[in-house]
Design a protein around this motif. Structure first.
Motif, PDB file in Angstrom:
ATOM      1  N   LYS A 129       0.668  -1.595   0.043  1.00  0.00           N
ATOM      2  CA  LYS A 129      -0.031  -0.046  -0.505  1.00  0.00           C
ATOM      3  C   LYS A 129       1.052   1.542  -0.114  1.00  0.00           C
ATOM      4  O   LYS A 129       1.846   1.386   1.345  1.00  0.00           O
ATOM      5  N   GLY A 130       0.939   2.518  -1.633  1.00  0.00           N
ATOM      6  CA  GLY A 130       2.037   3.472  -1.307  1.00  0.00           C
ATOM      7  C   GLY A 130       0.955   3.986  -1.613  1.00  0.00           C
ATOM      8  O   GLY A 130      -0.544   4.640  -0.878  1.00  0.00           O
ATOM      9  N   LYS A 131       1.667   5.217  -1.637  1.00  0.00           N
ATOM     10  CA  LYS A 131       0.640   6.760  -1.627  1.00  0.00           C
ATOM     11  C   LYS A 131       0.193   6.757  -3.498  1.00  0.00           C
ATOM     12  O   LYS A 131       1.101   6.284  -4.005  1.00  0.00           O
ATOM     13  N   SER A 132      -0.493   7.798  -3.543  1.00  0.00           N
ATOM     14  CA  SER A 132      -1.424   7.324  -4.908  1.00  0.00           C
ATOM     15  C   SER A 132      -0.641   7.893  -5.290  1.00  0.00           C
ATOM     16  O   SER A 132       0.031   8.913  -4.309  1.00  0.00           O
ATOM     17  N   TYR A 133      -0.907   9.156  -6.613  1.00  0.00           N
ATOM     18  CA  TYR A 133      -0.072  10.319  -7.119  1.00  0.00           C
ATOM     19  C   TYR A 133      -0.656  11.447  -6.663  1.00  0.00           C
ATOM     20  O   TYR A 133      -0.190  12.281  -5.987  1.00  0.00           O
ATOM     21  N   ALA A 134      -1.838  11.942  -5.868  1.00  0.00           N
ATOM     22  CA  ALA A 134      -2.291  12.369  -5.629  1.00  0.00           C
ATOM     23  C   ALA A 134      -2.236  12.354  -4.082  1.00  0.00           C
ATOM     24  O   ALA A 134      -1.366  13.938  -3.407  1.00  0.00           O
ATOM     25  N   GLN A 135      -1.596  11.757  -3.359  1.00  0.00           N
ATOM     26  CA  GLN A 135      -0.941  11.516  -2.287  1.00  0.00           C
ATOM     27  C   GLN A 135       0.275  12.483  -1.963  1.00  0.00           C
ATOM     28  O   GLN A 135       1.158  12.672  -1.578  1.00  0.00           O
ATOM     29  N   ALA A 136       1.154  12.035  -3.274  1.00  0.00           N
ATOM     30  CA  ALA A 136       2.413  11.959  -3.454  1.00  0.00           C
ATOM     31  C   ALA A 136       3.137  13.252  -3.860  1.00  0.00           C
ATOM     32  O   ALA A 136       3.267  14.123  -3.112  1.00  0.00           O
ATOM     33  N   PHE A 137       1.438  13.972  -4.768  1.00  0.00           N
ATOM     34  CA  PHE A 137       1.747  15.565  -5.244  1.00  0.00           C
ATOM     35  C   PHE A 137       1.184  16.110  -4.149  1.00  0.00           C
ATOM     36  O   PHE A 137       2.165  17.750  -3.482  1.00  0.00           O
ATOM     37  N   ALA A 138       0.666  16.155  -2.961  1.00  0.00           N
ATOM     38  CA  ALA A 138       0.465  16.678  -1.466  1.00  0.00           C
ATOM     39  C   ALA A 138       1.247  16.935  -0.500  1.00  0.00           C
ATOM     40  O   ALA A 138       0.690  17.656  -0.088  1.00  0.00           O
TER      41      ALA A 138
END
Lengths: 268, 542
Positions: free
Chosen positions: B106-115
């Protein structure tokens, strides 16, 4: 990566050819070719600016920075003929246009210079020996300075003479106070080591055995200090050319946007 | 950093139990069942009683039929004791990935990474100061729906109540070698490896049993995995296992000597000795060298799966007078399997063509070509699976890699752009995600562990108590202990000792980040690489 680089350079060259051809077609159709070349150049400029944006977004995979750099360089070079196509000359008439092209040349020149630095300076740094983190250089110099002072105290205590103390006050303190011979190190000149040799030659005849032992250690510290100074000069150059390239690029973008606005308001 | 301090109790071992709902009744029942019932509780010290080990280092798992307990290939940090019911071990090729429910960590989504762009804390090493229960993605269990089909299609072996399994991978810091599932309601006790280590320390029989099983299982599994005996019939395997010797050279705690500046290398075999068998490396590393003048010339190094003495024993089998052409020493520790010549003559040599490449052929290289490998071996960088290597001829020291690292780790870089240099290559002080991660050995809470999916060595910040054991153990100084702050940047201090609360930090290879290591992606000059040195081992190119 070499294959990717070739493809990117080919795309950039093709873009220049397509823009030139389209502008030519517009000219033959009695339309304004400057619209095509101008907007194409603006689009490329924005693409070049995106490289810096990508650097801020390293947490998301937006193609590797290496590919972005190749795009930045290839399209930056392609921008030169596109701008010349747009202006119709190397140095256009009109003060505003001259400021604009002047800024463009400064950005292009500093970019090419920076790229040349990135290809040449790392090797020089490696040949200097050691690897010193730029931010730690003041700390390294402080350490060296303290060691030199300690050696001089020891020499004075052991010999009872103040020759080294006087020499330190007269010239060594200047040398060890901060990075020296900035441009000599940059150009690869022998001046720093010649200065060091001259100091040693003039001082050694007056040193006794105990002082000589300390001075030999000080000479090794001078060698190390010269190496640190070399790193300081080269790494400063690598860091600070960007401090020229980026603000001038920003000024260029602002001037270009104002130029587009003026053209739309008054010329079209 | 803002002024002021925040008082927070210093995290301790066992502050966060492995399982939150272990009652006294449960513990009494566990202590009354095998293998714990036969243990003398008086031999455990009061500070580490068997009862407390069960309470804090173990948790009960009630598994339903079809539930997969272990998945082959994944990394695990715990073993399992069967309290009631039974488990099935999948033999042979194992279950396919779709049945094992393989999915990405379970990794970060693109949105979470961008945030992270705006969510990263502006204060260094700031934490939210919440302690979570230990979690392990391995225990997000997958269920096999059609058990009858599984039994029809795959070879399984039952393991009854009272038995222990999974300790091999947990203690050896290796991937699980088989999948395990339950076919009836089963009660398991999962014990993290720190607990197994404590029980082994104070119960000699348990330690003996573990050691014996460890050696037996490791030997059998490795022989089955090797290509050497592919032509041997199944019924010959018992003979092969019985005749083969399992040897360990060097010390499992090799890093202690290494850190103190000693480079002890116990000699395993010497040039000119009689070759009495083939040596197969099971784990660890060994150096192959020859005498040259008054020194030793490193020819290559061996790691898991490599062979030593093959040509010499082959020549011996052909009736030629043969002696070992090179010497072999243990780098740290090495597990070897010694296969006697008669076994090879019976099951291996008749089915093969004469080998062409010999270890001694490495000496035909010019001496300077050996320097890089010698340097890698001397510094034990061969342990790396993802060493950060920087080409100093291309690096412009822009620190984009450091900034990228910080941007993916709440504003804190997790490596130092500094390290040992050979020629134009620098191996930086970034976690190398070692084949043998000795940093995990002493961790009292299991905070430092391998991720289940990728095997990266990572630290659970919530359960790290900042004791610094991992940092002290790391032979490469790639773990840093930092003083933490709260969200407002205030220093977090223990109210009793008035000392700052610390946490261990290191590179996690951006294992939750989309796109992999940010440092590699961020380097505009193609100067930074993550390198598995084993892939450039000359033996792999032969």
């Amino acid at each position: 990566m070499r294959r990717k680089a070739i493809i990117i350079w080919l795309i950039a060259a093709t873009l220049v050819a397509v823009v030139a051809w389209q502008a030519r077609q517009a000219h033959l159709a009695l339309q304004n070719p400057a619209i095509i070349s101008g907007y194409s150049a603006l689009a490329v400029m924005i693409a070049l600016v995106l490289f810096n944006v990508r650097k801020k977004l390293s947490m998301i995979p937006l193609v590797s920075a290496r590919v972005w750099l190749i795009i930045h360089v290839a399209f930056g070079v392609a921008l030169l003929p596109m701008v010349w196509l747009h202006t119709g000359s190397l140095w256009p008439e009109g003060l505003y246009e001259q400021v604009l092209i002047g800024l463009f040349y400064l950005v292009s020149g500093s970019g090419i210079f920076g790229y040349w630095l990135s290809l040449t300076v790392p090797r020089r740094l490696r040949h200097l020996g050691g690897e010193i983190i730029y931010e730690r250089i003041p700390h390294e110099l402080h350490e060296v300075r303290e060691q030199v002072k300690q050696l001089i105290f020891e020499a004075v205590e052991a010999s009872g003479h103040e020759t080294l103390t006087l020499e330190y006050k007269q010239s060594l303190a200047w040398f060890f106070a901060r990075p020296r011979f900035f441009f000599s190190h940059l150009s690869g000149s022998r001046r720093p080591s010649a200065w060091q040799e001259q100091k040693a030659q003039s001082l050694k005849p007056f040193l006794g055995e105990a002082e000589m032992r300390s001075f030999e250690k000080i000479e090794r510290l001078m060698d190390y200090k010269n190496k640190v100074d070399g790193h300081y000069a080269a790494q400063s150059f690598l860091k600070y050319w960007l401090y020229f390239h980026l603000p001038v690029s920003l000024s260029l973008i602002i001037f270009v946007l104002w130029h587009v606005l003026l053209v739309h308001l008054y010329a079209l | 950093m803002a002024n002021g301090i925040k008082l927070v109790d210093r995290p301790k071992r066992w502050q966060t139990p492995f399982g939150p709902d272990m009652s006294d009744v449960d513990i009494d029942r566990i202590l009354a069942s095998k293998p714990f019932s036969s243990m003398d509780q008086d031999k455990f010290p009061a500070s580490t009683s068997l009862r407390d080990i069960i309470r804090f280092d173990a948790r009960i798992i009630r598994a339903e039929p079809g539930q997969i307990i272990l998945r082959e290939g994944e990394y695990g940090n715990s073993a399992f004791a069967i309290l009631s019911g039974q488990v099935q071990i999948v033999l042979g090729d194992g279950l396919p990935p779709n049945l094992l429910g393989r999915s990405d960590d379970k990794g970060k989504s693109y949105a979470q990474a961008f945030a992270q762009l705006w969510q990263n804390n502006k204060h260094a090493e700031a934490r939210k100061l919440q302690v979570n229960t230990a979690t392990d993605s391995e225990n997000q269990f997958v269920v096999l729906k059609d058990l009858n089909q599984v039994f029809n299609d795959y070879k399984c072996a039952p393991l009854p109540a009272g038995q222990l399994f999974g300790e091999l991978a947990a203690l050896g810091r290796m991937p699980r070698t088989a999948s395990v599932f339950v076919d009836q309601p089963t009660k398991l006790l999962e014990i993290r490896w720190q607990g197994i280590r404590e029980i082994s320390r104070f119960n000699a029989e348990f330690k003996q049993a573990i050691d014996t099983k460890y050696r037996e299982n490791a030997l059998r599994q490795h022989l089955q995995a090797t290509d050497l005996f592919t032509h041997a019939p199944d019924e010959a395997f018992e003979e092969i296992v019985a005749s083969t010797l399992f040897e360990t050279h060097g010390s499992f705690d090799w890093y202690l000597d290494y850190k103190s500046g000693k480079r002890t290398e116990p000699v395993i075999a010497s040039e000119g000795d009689y070759p009495d068998g083939l040596l197969l490396v099971r784990a660890g590393f060994a150096r192959v060298y020859r005498s040259l003048g008054s020194g030793q010339q490193t020819l290559t190094y061996l790691s898991a799966g490599d062979l030593y003495g093959f040509h010499e024993v082959y020549d011996q089998s052909q009736g030629k007078e043969s002696r070992l052409e090179t010497s072999l020493s243990a780098l740290g520790y090495v597990d070897l399997i010694r296969i006697p010549l008669p076994l090879l003559e019976k099951y291996v040599f008749p089915h093969m063509t004469p080998p062409e490449f010999r270890l001694r052929d490495h000496k035909n290289k010019p001496l300077e070509n050996n320097l890089a490998e010698d340097w890698l071996v001397y510094n034990r960088f061969i342990n790396a699976t993802a060493a950060m290597v920087i080409d100093l001829d291309s690096c412009v020291r822009c620190d984009d890699c450091v900034r990228a690292c910080a941007s993916t780790h709440d504003g804190n870089p997790r490596f130092k752009r500094h390290g040992k240099v050979f020629d134009n290559w620098m191996v930086t002080n970034a976690c190398m995600h070692c084949i043998d991660p000795v940093c995990m050995i002493g961790c009292p809470t299991g905070a430092i562990h391998r991720s289940a999916q990728g095997g990266e060595v990572i630290i659970n910040d919530d359960t790290c108590i900042g004791c610094g054991t991992c940092a002290a153990s790391c032979p490469y100084d790639n773990i840093t202990v930092v003083e933490i702050a709260d969200g407002a940047g205030r220093a977090v201090v223990d109210p009793v000792s008035h000392k700052p609360i610390q946490k261990a930090t290191k590179c996690d290879l951006c294992h939750t980040n989309p796109g992999g290591p940010a440092c590699v992606q961020a380097c505009p000059h193609d100067a930074l690489f993550r390198v598995d040195f084993d892939t450039i081992n000359p033996l792999n190119k032969v």
